[in-house]
Design an enzyme around this catalytic site. Structure first.
Site, PDB file in Angstrom:
ATOM      1  N   ARG A 239      -4.273   5.138 -24.452  1.00  0.00           N
ATOM      2  CA  ARG A 239      -4.288   3.696 -24.189  1.00  0.00           C
ATOM      3  C   ARG A 239      -4.978   3.410 -22.859  1.00  0.00           C
ATOM      4  O   ARG A 239      -5.705   2.421 -22.724  1.00  0.00           O
ATOM      5  CB  ARG A 239      -2.856   3.159 -24.199  1.00  0.00           C
ATOM      6  CG  ARG A 239      -2.222   3.194 -25.564  1.00  0.00           C
ATOM      7  CD  ARG A 239      -0.939   2.415 -25.618  1.00  0.00           C
ATOM      8  NE  ARG A 239       0.233   3.181 -25.278  1.00  0.00           N
ATOM      9  CZ  ARG A 239       1.049   3.758 -26.145  1.00  0.00           C
ATOM     10  NH1 ARG A 239       0.794   3.689 -27.440  1.00  0.00           N
ATOM     11  NH2 ARG A 239       2.127   4.394 -25.751  1.00  0.00           N
ATOM     12  N   PHE A 255      -3.812  -1.862 -36.704  1.00  0.00           N
ATOM     13  CA  PHE A 255      -2.528  -1.171 -36.800  1.00  0.00           C
ATOM     14  C   PHE A 255      -1.835  -1.237 -35.436  1.00  0.00           C
ATOM     15  O   PHE A 255      -1.401  -0.233 -34.882  1.00  0.00           O
ATOM     16  CB  PHE A 255      -2.707   0.287 -37.230  1.00  0.00           C
ATOM     17  CG  PHE A 255      -3.549   0.476 -38.462  1.00  0.00           C
ATOM     18  CD1 PHE A 255      -3.010   0.338 -39.733  1.00  0.00           C
ATOM     19  CD2 PHE A 255      -4.900   0.797 -38.356  1.00  0.00           C
ATOM     20  CE1 PHE A 255      -3.786   0.521 -40.871  1.00  0.00           C
ATOM     21  CE2 PHE A 255      -5.685   0.982 -39.476  1.00  0.00           C
ATOM     22  CZ  PHE A 255      -5.133   0.846 -40.745  1.00  0.00           C
ATOM     23  N   ASP A 277      -1.567  -6.213 -37.632  1.00  0.00           N
ATOM     24  CA  ASP A 277      -0.599  -5.269 -38.188  1.00  0.00           C
ATOM     25  C   ASP A 277      -0.013  -5.866 -39.458  1.00  0.00           C
ATOM     26  O   ASP A 277       0.101  -7.092 -39.584  1.00  0.00           O
ATOM     27  CB  ASP A 277       0.514  -4.970 -37.184  1.00  0.00           C
ATOM     28  CG  ASP A 277       1.291  -3.718 -37.551  1.00  0.00           C
ATOM     29  OD1 ASP A 277       0.955  -2.638 -37.006  1.00  0.00           O
ATOM     30  OD2 ASP A 277       2.228  -3.794 -38.375  1.00  0.00           O
ATOM     31  N   ASN A 305      -2.866  -6.773 -44.052  1.00  0.00           N
ATOM     32  CA  ASN A 305      -3.240  -5.412 -44.420  1.00  0.00           C
ATOM     33  C   ASN A 305      -4.595  -5.127 -43.767  1.00  0.00           C
ATOM     34  O   ASN A 305      -5.573  -5.844 -44.023  1.00  0.00           O
ATOM     35  CB  ASN A 305      -3.334  -5.299 -45.937  1.00  0.00           C
ATOM     36  CG  ASN A 305      -3.812  -3.939 -46.404  1.00  0.00           C
ATOM     37  OD1 ASN A 305      -4.909  -3.498 -46.075  1.00  0.00           O
ATOM     38  ND2 ASN A 305      -2.986  -3.276 -47.204  1.00  0.00           N
ATOM     39  N   ASP A 333      -5.619   2.805 -34.933  1.00  0.00           N
ATOM     40  CA  ASP A 333      -4.455   3.665 -34.705  1.00  0.00           C
ATOM     41  C   ASP A 333      -3.552   3.612 -35.935  1.00  0.00           C
ATOM     42  O   ASP A 333      -2.424   3.116 -35.877  1.00  0.00           O
ATOM     43  CB  ASP A 333      -3.703   3.195 -33.453  1.00  0.00           C
ATOM     44  CG  ASP A 333      -2.515   4.094 -33.115  1.00  0.00           C
ATOM     45  OD1 ASP A 333      -2.493   5.255 -33.584  1.00  0.00           O
ATOM     46  OD2 ASP A 333      -1.602   3.638 -32.402  1.00  0.00           O
ATOM     47  N   CYS A 373      -2.832  10.792 -36.575  1.00  0.00           N
ATOM     48  CA  CYS A 373      -1.556  11.283 -36.044  1.00  0.00           C
ATOM     49  C   CYS A 373      -0.856  12.192 -37.043  1.00  0.00           C
ATOM     50  O   CYS A 373       0.371  12.255 -37.096  1.00  0.00           O
ATOM     51  CB  CYS A 373      -0.643  10.124 -35.655  1.00  0.00           C
ATOM     52  SG  CYS A 373      -0.200   9.030 -37.027  1.00  0.00           S
TER      53      CYS A 373
END
Length: 429
Positions: A239, A255, A277, A305, A333, A373
């Site tokens: 970040r 996201f 989001d 979405n 992300d 992730c």
């Protein structure tokens, strides 16, 4: 084994022995040949107890915690035959874990901001030798999650060790809030519950909420209802990397969850930030965090979405303008598109699609920050997906940075599961 050991023994296969020798701490269900009583006391193995792991010929391999209902049958905590897994052992581990955080994060705070150890991961499961335990610090609250029966049995030992370690180093800690409501506990036959760990003789810690600061940005955290332990700390320095290139730019944070990337971009001087989001609750929290930091005038929030939203921006230039574009810095992300090896191909298509959409929106000279992730979607697979996305979008990329999870989530060589976050920044050239 020449000495009589006090622990029951798990006799394992040669395959398990090779994996342990390579540094991996897990013994799987099918790799345990037999469970034998302690040679010193005759004590039989019980679920969650400490066991020695040895080869059939008797060679000592390590000592770990037994999980009778898990496919991961034993998780090692030491490979040193001189260790005794007692209170002093866990206190040493707690001290080592905090020493490490103080070393790698203690001097990295932004000028005028809070110490980076005020919000950080204190214990990262196997990476710190506490299999199945995650502990995050949010200012004066520790939030823990226990996912294994062995660590559940050790709570009366480990919790005081952590509190005494941090308080002994001058850290003000109210208590430990336990978020033992994760689905993986069912695989170990463990109940689901939340609440403050009952510290003997302690005062009521109060409400499990806190205003936490990271990179100088404040977040109002509800530790009871939030995801995971309350916040995603692993992206702390990623970040900051976005913040470093955000000045004067129009940023699209996809996201966005509760807005940490977008808030860092706004704090770094972005001209405008749009957070997107699928969760309205997350958007509302992100907006509240923007107000908390006095950044609401340069931020907007859309519940949508992300895949459909980006398609709409690509198709409709007017919509792009209404949303605050055109954007010249896009952050992706996404949640893990796969949590198993068998779904990697489908996940790769998802990463390729989302990156292609972003690249079609960016102008020449624009920046893309993108990540995965998932341990299964490793750095090479992510790079391949981005490369294909760039080819399909007919653009060339110049790599700015390649990053990973913050060092309070350490990557231990020999334990590939500890490396799960990869983060890349590119410029479109």
């Amino acid at each position: 084994m020449k000495q009589l050991r006090p622990y029951p023994q798990a006799v394992v296969t040669k395959k398990a022995a090779r994996a342990i020798s390579a540094g991996h701490p897990w013994v799987f269900e099918g790799e345990v040949r037999s469970l034998e009583p302690s040679p010193a006391t005759g004590e039989a193995a019980t679920n969650g107890c400490v066991v020695d792991v040895r080869e059939e010929k008797g060679t000592y391999l390590g000592t770990g915690l037994l999980s009778e209902q898990s496919k991961i049958r034993v998780r090692l905590v030491t490979r040193n035959a001189n260790d005794r897994v007692d209170d002093a052992f866990w206190r040493r581990k707690a001290a080592w874990a905090w020493d490490y955080r103080e070393c790698v994060m203690g001097a990295r705070a932004l000028p005028g901001a809070e110490p980076d150890t005020n919000c950080c991961r204190v214990v990262f499961s196997e990476a710190d030798g506490f299999p199945g335990l995650t502990v995050d610090r949010y200012e004066d609250v520790l939030v823990s999650q226990v996912g294994t029966v062995g660590m559940e049995r050790l709570r009366p030992t480990v919790c005081p060790a952590l509190l005494d370690t941090l308080r002994g180093r001058g850290q003000a800690i109210r208590g430990i809030y336990e978020r033992n409501d994760i689905a993986s506990r069912a695989k170990e036959g463990l109940p689901s519950y939340t609440g403050w760990w009952p510290e003997p003789g302690a005062c009521d810690p109060g409400e499990p909420s806190v205003v936490a600061r990271e990179n100088g940005v404040a977040y109002a955290l509800d530790l009871v209802h939030s995801q995971k332990t309350g916040f995603f700390l692993d992206q702390k320095y990623n970040r900051r990397a976005v913040r470093d290139i955000a000045a004067g730019r129009r940023v699209l944070d996809c996201f966005s969850h509760v807005g940490p990337f977008g808030l860092n971009a706004a704090a770094g001087g972005a001209a405008f930030v749009r957070c997107v989001d699928i969760s309205q609750a997350a958007c509302d929290l992100a907006a509240a965090n923007a107000r908390l930091n006095g950044l609401e005038d340069v931020m907007g929030f859309t519940c949508a979405n992300v895949f459909e939203y980006l398609d709409a921006l690509i198709a409709d230039k007017r919509r792009r303008t209404e949303e605050g574009g055109p954007f010249d810095l896009i952050v992706l992300d996404p949640p893990a598109f796969t949590k198993s090896r068998k779904n990697v191909s489908a996940a790769a298509r998802g990463y390729r699609e989302i990156n292609n959409q972003a690249l079609r929106l960016l102008p020449r000279g624009g920046y893309l920050a993108t990540c995965s992730c998932s341990h299964f979607m490793d750095a090479d697979r992510l790079k391949d997906a981005v490369a294909q996305a760039a080819h399909d979008a007919n653009v060339q990329l110049r790599q700015v940075e390649e990053r990973q999870q913050a060092p309070d989530h350490p990557i231990v060589w020999g334990i590939p599961e500890t490396h799960y976050l990869d983060f890349l920044i590119f410029q479109v050239v």
